[in-house]
Write a protein that holds these residues in place. Sequence first.
Motif, mmCIF file in Angstrom:
data_model
loop_
_atom_site.group_PDB
_atom_site.id
_atom_site.type_symbol
_atom_site.label_atom_id
_atom_site.label_comp_id
_atom_site.label_asym_id
_atom_site.label_seq_id
_atom_site.Cartn_x
_atom_site.Cartn_y
_atom_site.Cartn_z
ATOM 1 N N GLY A 25 32.054 37.293 32.179
ATOM 2 C CA GLY A 25 32.273 37.633 33.578
ATOM 3 C C GLY A 25 32.868 36.463 34.336
ATOM 4 O O GLY A 25 33.816 36.623 35.119
ATOM 5 N N ILE A 26 32.319 35.270 34.106
ATOM 6 C CA ILE A 26 32.853 34.088 34.787
ATOM 7 C C ILE A 26 34.304 33.870 34.376
ATOM 8 O O ILE A 26 35.174 33.579 35.207
ATOM 9 N N GLY A 27 34.573 34.035 33.075
ATOM 10 C CA GLY A 27 35.937 33.856 32.592
ATOM 11 C C GLY A 27 36.899 34.824 33.252
ATOM 12 O O GLY A 27 37.981 34.453 33.715
ATOM 13 N N LEU A 28 36.487 36.108 33.316
ATOM 14 C CA LEU A 28 37.355 37.117 33.925
ATOM 15 C C LEU A 28 37.576 36.820 35.403
ATOM 16 O O LEU A 28 38.680 36.967 35.930
ATOM 17 N N ALA A 29 36.492 36.405 36.079
ATOM 18 C CA ALA A 29 36.617 36.098 37.499
ATOM 19 C C ALA A 29 37.576 34.929 37.694
ATOM 20 O O ALA A 29 38.393 34.930 38.615
ATOM 21 N N ALA A 30 37.487 33.934 36.798
ATOM 22 C CA ALA A 30 38.391 32.790 36.902
ATOM 23 C C ALA A 30 39.834 33.240 36.754
ATOM 24 O O ALA A 30 40.720 32.797 37.488
ATOM 25 N N LEU A 31 40.074 34.159 35.812
ATOM 26 C CA LEU A 31 41.424 34.676 35.617
ATOM 27 C C LEU A 31 41.921 35.373 36.884
ATOM 28 O O LEU A 31 43.041 35.145 37.340
ATOM 29 N N ALA A 32 41.049 36.226 37.431
ATOM 30 C CA ALA A 32 41.448 36.958 38.629
ATOM 31 C C ALA A 32 41.704 35.997 39.785
ATOM 32 O O ALA A 32 42.660 36.159 40.547
ATOM 33 N N ALA A 33 40.839 34.976 39.903
ATOM 34 C CA ALA A 33 41.008 34.013 40.988
ATOM 35 C C ALA A 33 42.292 33.218 40.790
ATOM 36 O O ALA A 33 42.966 32.859 41.754
ATOM 37 N N VAL A 90 26.958 43.425 31.990
ATOM 38 C CA VAL A 90 26.561 42.181 32.633
ATOM 39 C C VAL A 90 27.803 41.403 33.086
ATOM 40 O O VAL A 90 27.817 40.783 34.154
ATOM 41 N N ALA A 91 28.865 41.462 32.257
ATOM 42 C CA ALA A 91 30.102 40.784 32.643
ATOM 43 C C ALA A 91 30.619 41.357 33.954
ATOM 44 O O ALA A 91 31.108 40.628 34.822
ATOM 45 N N PHE A 92 30.503 42.657 34.112
ATOM 46 C CA PHE A 92 30.918 43.332 35.329
ATOM 47 C C PHE A 92 30.138 42.788 36.531
ATOM 48 O O PHE A 92 30.700 42.408 37.563
ATOM 49 N N LEU A 93 28.812 42.748 36.370
ATOM 50 C CA LEU A 93 27.970 42.251 37.459
ATOM 51 C C LEU A 93 28.295 40.804 37.792
ATOM 52 O O LEU A 93 28.556 40.448 38.946
ATOM 53 N N ALA A 94 28.270 39.951 36.739
ATOM 54 C CA ALA A 94 28.469 38.517 36.982
ATOM 55 C C ALA A 94 29.873 38.256 37.498
ATOM 56 O O ALA A 94 30.088 37.480 38.437
ATOM 57 N N GLY A 95 30.842 38.913 36.884
ATOM 58 C CA GLY A 95 32.223 38.681 37.264
ATOM 59 C C GLY A 95 32.499 39.057 38.705
ATOM 60 O O GLY A 95 33.146 38.306 39.451
ATOM 61 N N GLY A 109 31.935 38.442 55.353
ATOM 62 C CA GLY A 109 32.962 39.442 55.526
ATOM 63 C C GLY A 109 33.354 40.110 54.212
ATOM 64 O O GLY A 109 33.692 41.279 54.192
ATOM 65 N N VAL A 110 33.315 39.345 53.129
ATOM 66 C CA VAL A 110 33.734 39.948 51.856
ATOM 67 C C VAL A 110 32.566 40.523 51.074
ATOM 68 O O VAL A 110 32.758 41.119 50.022
ATOM 69 N N GLU A 111 31.346 40.340 51.617
ATOM 70 C CA GLU A 111 30.194 40.805 50.844
ATOM 71 C C GLU A 111 30.220 42.292 50.576
ATOM 72 O O GLU A 111 29.729 42.769 49.559
ATOM 73 N N VAL A 112 30.819 43.035 51.487
ATOM 74 C CA VAL A 112 30.852 44.480 51.293
ATOM 75 C C VAL A 112 31.571 44.824 49.988
ATOM 76 O O VAL A 112 31.183 45.758 49.282
ATOM 77 N N PHE A 113 32.594 44.008 49.649
ATOM 78 C CA PHE A 113 33.286 44.263 48.386
ATOM 79 C C PHE A 113 32.361 44.047 47.203
ATOM 80 O O PHE A 113 32.412 44.770 46.218
ATOM 81 N N LYS A 114 31.531 43.014 47.340
ATOM 82 C CA LYS A 114 30.629 42.736 46.231
ATOM 83 C C LYS A 114 29.693 43.910 46.005
ATOM 84 O O LYS A 114 29.486 44.343 44.875
ATOM 85 N N TYR A 115 29.154 44.457 47.107
ATOM 86 C CA TYR A 115 28.219 45.569 46.943
ATOM 87 C C TYR A 115 28.905 46.784 46.361
ATOM 88 O O TYR A 115 28.346 47.515 45.553
ATOM 89 N N LEU A 116 30.152 46.974 46.771
ATOM 90 C CA LEU A 116 30.917 48.094 46.236
ATOM 91 C C LEU A 116 31.108 47.940 44.731
ATOM 92 O O LEU A 116 30.857 48.848 43.950
ATOM 93 N N LEU A 117 31.521 46.727 44.335
ATOM 94 C CA LEU A 117 31.729 46.484 42.905
ATOM 95 C C LEU A 117 30.422 46.627 42.145
ATOM 96 O O LEU A 117 30.394 47.159 41.040
ATOM 97 N N TRP A 118 29.329 46.138 42.751
ATOM 98 C CA TRP A 118 28.046 46.226 42.054
ATOM 99 C C TRP A 118 27.616 47.674 41.831
ATOM 100 O O TRP A 118 26.948 47.978 40.852
ATOM 101 N N THR A 119 27.994 48.559 42.758
ATOM 102 C CA THR A 119 27.653 49.969 42.565
ATOM 103 C C THR A 119 28.252 50.472 41.266
ATOM 104 O O THR A 119 27.590 51.115 40.457
ATOM 105 N N PHE A 120 29.522 50.136 41.065
ATOM 106 C CA PHE A 120 30.159 50.563 39.813
ATOM 107 C C PHE A 120 29.531 49.868 38.613
ATOM 108 O O PHE A 120 29.384 50.462 37.544
ATOM 109 N N ALA A 121 29.171 48.604 38.807
ATOM 110 C CA ALA A 121 28.562 47.877 37.698
ATOM 111 C C ALA A 121 27.242 48.530 37.307
ATOM 112 O O ALA A 121 26.900 48.594 36.122
#
Lengths: 249, 811
Positions: B311-319, B27-32, B237-249
Amino acid sequence: MTLPTHLQSEPIAVATDLVKTYGSGDAAVRALDGVTVAFAKGSFTAIMGPSGSGKSTLMHCLAGLDRPTAGEVTLAGRGLANLSDRELTAVRRDHVGFVFQAFNLLPTLTAAQNIVLPLELAGRRPDASALADIVESLGLTDRLSHLPSQLSGGQQQRVAIARALITEPSVVFADEPTGALDSRSGHHLLGYLRAACRNLGQTIVMVTHDPNAAAYADRTVLLSDGRIVDDLSSPDADAILAAMKLLGA
Amino acid sequence: MLKQALAEVRLHPGRFVSTILAVAISVAFLAGSSVLVATEGRAEGMSTNLGISAADLVVTSEEALDLRPIVAQTPGLTAAHPVLQLTEPLRGERESVLVGLYLVPAEQLRWANLTAGRWPEAADEIALSRGGASALGVTVGAVVTAAGDERVTVVGVTDEPGSAFVRTGYAAADRFVRNGLVTDAVPGQWAVRAQPGADLAALAQVLGSKLEEYGPTVVVRPAADVRAEALKQSTRGVEVFKYLLWTFAVVALVVGMITVANTFAITLAQRRRQIGLLRAVGASGAQVRRRFLAEAVILGVLGSLVGVAAGIGLAALAAAYTGSLFWGLEFPSAELWLAFGAGVASTTAAAWLPIIRGTRVHPLEALQPALTGEEQRRASIVRGLICGLLLAGGAALVALALAGRENAFLEAIAAGALIALGVLFGAPLFVPGLLRSTGTLVGRWGTVASLAAKNSERNPRRATATATALMLAVGLIVTLQVGTASARETMLAEINRTKPVDIAVTWQDADGGAAAIPEAKRTALAMAPGVTDSLALAAVTALLTDQESAQEVTVLGYDPAIAGLTGVPDGVGDDEILVGANQAEYLADVVRVKGPKGERELRVVASKLADYDSALVSAGTLAELGTPIAGAVMWLSVPERSAAVDALLQVHELAGDSAQVGGSVVEAAQVEQVLDLLLAITTALLGVAVLIALIGVSNTLGLSVLERTRESALLRALGLQARSLRLMLTVEAMQVTLVGVLVGLVSGTFFGWLGISSLGRTMRVQEVRFAVNVPQTLGMLALAVLAAALASVLPGRRAAKASPTEALADI
């Protein structure tokens, strides 16, 4: 305390002033309250007592399965008190045999594999003729390749005895070996134990609550509330029952 | 019943930790990924709309106009400023960066604040954003070099970071003027500020009517609308990345589900007594099932909550790392709810079947001593049939993919999916056999190992489920690894085949025209590491035209030594011009080539020697087109692939900014870079799934240790050392892992080969190469097995710590 006069030979197992307490403070329980007892080589002793008397605890301390809170245990001349866990484990492997009431065998091993397990753990090879003798004397020759799930209760216990005997231990400790068996299988089993004692000179210490089982032994030690209260020599079942009734008073 | 379930979870937290962990990770993967991509998209949008981020109204016009006097006369509006931007390459200490320099806005329209220095005033002063300053490696007072070796001083630094792709800075009006841009009356975007609290819609109308005279191209809109629109565009424009990441998730989620199902199966087997007791006391089957389902739901909710937060925490770190955090985190609430729901739903779904099976307990079982949970090995006929069908279907598609051309890749994917399903579904049929075979191998290593081997075989269903999760995760990674390695070899072979020139250095003067390579550099280039042969060619910059296009190219003069250097024997006649194969396709048969001195009409011939920006003519023709600049281009031969990287580095250093470096080595290096990055990212993403699978291994082991307390006590009583007991558990874990990993390896290699050969056929690649990066793949396998050993440490300690008497006393 002096040794009882009927001990002719050198004792193979000695407990001196054994104390074992569980818990602490107000909730402390003294399972053993200063027990001193010796077992002669080649003897068959039964340890009896009501539940909570500490008989299993005594056996555990004698066998090196547990450490007493105070007191000393000597097994075949070796004191167990200062041994590390590794050394104690090695003592159990090479000098002690176990027969428990149930769940004696590893379910994934055949009867034959279960019997030689202690030797394998020690990295030793079983002597083929000794193995054959033990197996035959216990009537297990045609059961060797069976898994425990394919053996009856009595057969399983006999496999356990074979395993206990194969290492030629100083003492075989049996904890209620007939507890899970019907009376006929139980009598057979006790007969095997006695034969091992007579024919192989094996020292056997058996914990039991059944006076009929204790009657198979040469000596019965009675425990109550963590203390030895009686020591009978070659008693029959009635004598034992009578002695036990006295405890209730 | 819910209370009971909650109490159960609270009383035995350890039992449920691994389930919660497995759910939380997916879930962290998906949310993040959701939050990260949304935040990056927003930052991207904000960065590219910096100019209007502080505005209230935006005026766009195709006519040049100066809003400032008009705004001064309009009550309610306070300032107006044109959004002008200059994109310049600037070079600092370390590297050359493309910076977008905004015209310094009026004070009310400034969107960033200075953290140091001041705003630029003169033409040779600039201010940089925080991101721009760090990219160039400079601070206030530093001097950077602009195009044409112009020295520019950095007089200020602002606080906005810029996004990952855009670097911003600020320049004064004088700089714009110097570059030929007008700053007072301009077309394009104007940012307008209104008084606080003003009615923007009304003001927009007022301003609009005032600007009517400039024509219909003038549009006045509230800035918020313009920004929102731009944001939507950039997010898309960046949505494609989200779908790609979601595939792995999703892959991670599936592996998590297998783990959760296995955990529930085991715990229910261990709680048989409890279940039997419930039934004996009077609970109906449905009530018992509902109680355990409630537990599953609670675990799902807990795990998903932890997952979303993590997931939110990890995303914040990455951002924070990319600097996008400056613009604030974006929380796409619909997607976060979706991630939460997916976690709960998948946990419940995974637990459902084990619960149905595990609660079919007869009340009498509560009174009987607990068995060790062994089961008979029954080969299910139905399972075999379904598995067979799947595999047969897959095999048919494989045959199609291997024979076909157009849709080969799609067919390969479908085949892969069917075969994978068949293998995973049919795992209970062959995994026990594999365990037995590895068991005989393992068993030769001593008593402890043979005990371990036998333990692995006694619960085939459980071991199979554990191995299945690993098979899936490892199989995917190996597929990607093999695919990437093969793709690399194939592309490199293709490059080598179509580009015979290893490195081509084209020297340029300040205007970008051809220039002679300085003598010293020429010698140095010829002696660069790995360069075995070199050739200097004369060139002229010319214009190549046909009816439809005009293109500036560097025209090279043929030299007979070319044949020896490149191995390509093509010659060129006086009336011919050699161009690249792609160009030859879209150019006419005859083109006009106009050089500084003269022009010629030449026949187009395709050749590997030419490229998209260079062409070859005979020496005589070259002299007619212009004065040949001797030694303007140098071709280097680097036959050893291993020396190519060093050679390229040296050449880049020698060339600096004055030359363009091309050739097969350059392209190969780019391909390798991209593929390496791709592989690293996908491996990391799939590594999450492997992690979950390994948690499953640790879990299975831990739970089975609980079951075998009495056996462990027996072994200790009989004389097995504590260390040996731990070793036994480690061997068990490694054996199951090895089986899962081996199956994953074999299937992954097959799928990788299938994918690449089909892809090659679909894309009409001449020669498809199959390669396996052995150290990479074996390394990953060794890592997995080692991790399994690590996973056995905790259960092992628990098993060895138990004193023999405690376990034996419980009869």
